[in-house]
Design an enzyme around this catalytic site. Structure first.
Site, PDB file in Angstrom:
ATOM      1  N   SER A 151       0.834  -1.203   0.000  1.00 15.38           N
ATOM      2  CA  SER A 151       0.000   0.000   0.000  1.00 15.38           C
ATOM      3  C   SER A 151       0.869   1.253   0.000  1.00 15.38           C
ATOM      4  CB  SER A 151      -0.906   0.014   1.230  1.00 15.38           C
ATOM      5  OG  SER A 151      -1.662   1.203   1.273  1.00 15.38           O
ATOM      6  N   LYS A 156      -3.542   3.689   6.063  1.00 23.67           N
ATOM      7  CA  LYS A 156      -3.817   2.252   6.098  1.00 23.67           C
ATOM      8  C   LYS A 156      -2.659   1.501   6.753  1.00 23.67           C
ATOM      9  CE  LYS A 156      -5.401   0.267   2.315  1.00 23.67           C
ATOM     10  NZ  LYS A 156      -5.429  -0.437   0.991  1.00 23.67           N
ATOM     11  N   ASP A 178      -7.302  -6.310  -1.503  1.00 24.40           N
ATOM     12  CA  ASP A 178      -8.113  -5.748  -2.577  1.00 24.40           C
ATOM     13  C   ASP A 178      -9.532  -5.627  -2.040  1.00 24.40           C
ATOM     14  OD1 ASP A 178      -8.219  -4.599  -5.088  1.00 24.40           O
ATOM     15  OD2 ASP A 178      -8.951  -6.423  -6.052  1.00 24.40           O
ATOM     16  N   PHE A 235     -13.263   7.824   2.441  1.00 23.61           N
ATOM     17  CA  PHE A 235     -12.746   7.961   1.085  1.00 23.61           C
ATOM     18  C   PHE A 235     -13.537   7.033   0.162  1.00 23.61           C
ATOM     19  CE2 PHE A 235     -10.516   4.628   3.290  1.00 23.61           C
ATOM     20  CZ  PHE A 235     -10.407   3.599   2.357  1.00 23.61           C
ATOM     21  N   GLY A 236     -13.217   7.053  -1.114  1.00 24.61           N
ATOM     22  CA  GLY A 236     -13.871   6.152  -2.065  1.00 24.61           C
ATOM     23  C   GLY A 236     -15.374   6.372  -2.132  1.00 24.61           C
ATOM     24  N   TYR A 237     -16.129   5.324  -1.861  1.00 31.84           N
ATOM     25  CA  TYR A 237     -17.582   5.358  -1.963  1.00 31.84           C
ATOM     26  C   TYR A 237     -18.258   5.603  -0.609  1.00 31.84           C
ATOM     27  CZ  TYR A 237     -16.807   3.175  -6.552  1.00 31.84           C
ATOM     28  OH  TYR A 237     -16.396   2.907  -7.848  1.00 31.84           O
ATOM     29  N   ASP A 238     -17.487   5.980   0.399  1.00 33.99           N
ATOM     30  CA  ASP A 238     -18.017   6.084   1.763  1.00 33.99           C
ATOM     31  C   ASP A 238     -19.230   7.008   1.880  1.00 33.99           C
ATOM     32  OD1 ASP A 238     -16.176   4.285   2.656  1.00 33.99           O
ATOM     33  OD2 ASP A 238     -15.026   5.687   3.887  1.00 33.99           O
ATOM     34  N   ARG A 248     -13.197  -3.879   6.064  1.00 31.03           N
ATOM     35  CA  ARG A 248     -11.748  -3.910   6.297  1.00 31.03           C
ATOM     36  C   ARG A 248     -11.435  -4.261   7.749  1.00 31.03           C
ATOM     37  NH1 ARG A 248      -8.387  -1.869   2.960  1.00 31.03           N
ATOM     38  NH2 ARG A 248      -9.860  -0.322   2.192  1.00 31.03           N
TER      39      ARG A 248
END
Length: 202
Positions: free
Chosen positions: A8, A13, A70, A151-154, A180
């Protein structure tokens, strides 16, 4: 196992995993301290396949315990898309906003907004033995973006049991549901078992 190389570039993370494994005496190190991942092609058809590609690439180069992950978002009304293409849903180099906008557009007019996140963690230990664990979070896609955290689709994902999106939850609240966090808990249990076996074999 003293060192664990994590596939990563995300410092947050890496720190999160490091804090979780600190009690085991394992030092978590980002892959950037060793090699570049630029030439790795994540072209598998499954999350586990992509995590395996990354973990094996690193282990082959550094010969140290390696962890890769992933994550995919699977939306039932869209035939489980974006799935393995979650990070590239809106094209090859989209922004996170691009991906969210495309997903909301694809769901316009659809009654079923159920979805789930899945994270797969793929571990290769010092001896080259391979393991995988996963975590799943069920939920629904909201009709609009709400919240600025994460982040992302949160900001468009509402976990089952909540009325708020991940984007509205604190990290502590999110980890009660997070795919996660569930995968990391399983990783922790797996590493405890591996370390115990190592000690007993000596």
């Amino acid at each position: 196992m003293k060192d664990l190389i994590v596939a990563s570039h995300n410092k947050g993370k890496i720190e999160e995993i490091g804090e979780m494994l600190q009690h085991l005496g394992i030092k978590v190190i980002g892959v950037n301290d060793y090699i570049s991942m630029d030439e790795v092609e994540e072209n598998a058809l499954t999350l586990e396949g992509n995590a395996k590609i990354k973990a094996e690439f690193i282990f082959d180069k550094v010969k140290k315990a390696t962890l890769a992950d992933d994550t995919g978002l699977f939306v039932r009304a869209l035939n489980n898309e974006p799935g393995v293409r979650t990070a590239r849903y809106a094209g090859e180099n989209p922004t996170e906003k691009d991906n969210r906008v495309k997903l909301l557009k694809e769901l316009e007019g659809k009654d079923d907004r159920s979805a789930f996140f899945e994270t797969v963690l793929y571990l290769i230990d010092d001896n080259g033995k391979e393991y995988s664990v996963s975590g799943i979070c069920e939920g629904n896609i909201s009709t609009q973006e709400i919240g600025t955290k994460g982040f992302g689709y949160d900001s468009i994902f509402i976990p089952k049991g909540e009325k708020r999106t991940f984007g509205e939850l604190s990290m502590e609240e999110k980890n009660k549901y997070s795919h996660r966090a569930k995968a990391l808990n399983k990783l922790n249990e797996l590493l405890v078992r591996i370390l115990d076996e190592d000690r007993n074999s000596k």
